[in-house]
Design an enzyme around this catalytic site. Sequence first.
Site, PDB file in Angstrom:
ATOM      1  CE1 TYR A  27      -3.924  -2.100  -0.074  1.00  0.00           C
ATOM      2  CE2 TYR A  27      -2.647  -3.450   1.454  1.00  0.00           C
ATOM      3  CZ  TYR A  27      -3.714  -3.306   0.584  1.00  0.00           C
ATOM      4  OH  TYR A  27      -4.568  -4.345   0.374  1.00  0.00           O
TER       5      TYR A  27
ATOM      6  CG  PHE B  85     -11.484  -1.554   9.309  1.00  0.00           C
ATOM      7  CD1 PHE B  85     -11.220  -1.276   7.985  1.00  0.00           C
ATOM      8  CD2 PHE B  85     -10.879  -0.763  10.287  1.00  0.00           C
ATOM      9  CE1 PHE B  85     -10.388  -0.220   7.634  1.00  0.00           C
ATOM     10  CE2 PHE B  85     -10.056   0.300   9.954  1.00  0.00           C
ATOM     11  CZ  PHE B  85      -9.805   0.565   8.621  1.00  0.00           C
TER      12      PHE B  85
END
Length: 409
Positions: free
Chosen positions: A123, A409
Amino acid sequence: MDIELRAVKDEAEAKRFMIACEATFGDELTDDDWKDFKNVLESDRTIAAFDGDDIIGTAAAFSFRLTVPGGGEVRAAGVTVVGVLPSHRRKGVATKMMRKQLDDVRAAGEPVAILWASEGSIYQRFGYGLATVGQQIDIPRTKTRLLNDPDRVGTVKVGVPMENVGDLSKVYDRARSERPGMVARSEKWWKHHTLRDPERHRDGGGPRFSGILEIDSEPAAYALYRMHHKWDDGSPQGHIEVKELVATSPVAEREMWRFVFDIDLTASVKAWWLPQDSPLMLMLMEPRSLKARASDSIWARIVDVPGAFEARSYNGSGEVVIDVSDDFCPWNEGRWSFDISDGKARITKTDADADIKLHARELGALYLGAFTFAELERALRVETWTEGAIGRADDLFRTARKPWNPEIF
């Protein structure tokens, strides 16, 4: 290779989407998993990568409200379920999904995207910076004596988490208002995400319990925990696993840890994702015994520089000009004037000479206060073009508390 990217059309396709996602991580989607996940999945925010009729890549986002320094909130995309099947990796599929997702996030008016990274190297390519740091601990119960131990304060009620969502959310919301990095939780999120407890995810432990500390008849802290039993020659050798411990004051935090440390029939306490600035080490007689280990937690991607940074607070008044390079979101490129007046920022493009030069990744690391300009400079991640600029910038950006996000999450 002709890959189509689009949102799922209906529940049947959404389930196929999640089956493909689990397969990218070498796992399977159970009926219980699907029952909960379909209640929080935002189908219109999914990105399914199709090779013909097959879903070979997945990405999605939750619509979060993220606490920023100063106690305000900003809309944030909670990036999740990103994966590509092994058969289609290293062919640009992930890059295409990230391109579409960040374009969608920008179009939706969300200045920030956040995620938990399976691998940070993936990322950072797309401009995400390390935005919060968590700590993991593993301490023998024999080493949990508190320093200057006063009398106990408050009382703890043990129960089933699902039956105590009201009190849990009261504590969480009070803590969230003062802690950058935390996100708002709806009742649906509590029930179908935070508190879900499928047996296959217990790793041999028992069910999850909640301990809620009350001080003056008001909930002041909670711990979500489970017991892992193990016996050797008649002696307990198991551990307590703390999933989440949230408190509204230092006293409440101390008393909540006291409760956890005093749970019998175990030999140690393990916890994940404590805050970077957790006071626990300074509360103990034997801090080394915590065996604390730091790790990356959430990563942040600044999608809209003014939208993100004008939402947070600063210290005092002053100006710093930052030259931002951003090859993946080129609209962020250029020199930005951070004009701070009485703690509030006005951020505009400028032709003035830059004081500091950095990449969008560094903006993500600075945004919530996990790192300072000086720390990034020592890591050779920013360039200083004006003498004293690093100190001025840190004086303006300094936060009272380190950011924290307690939940994957």
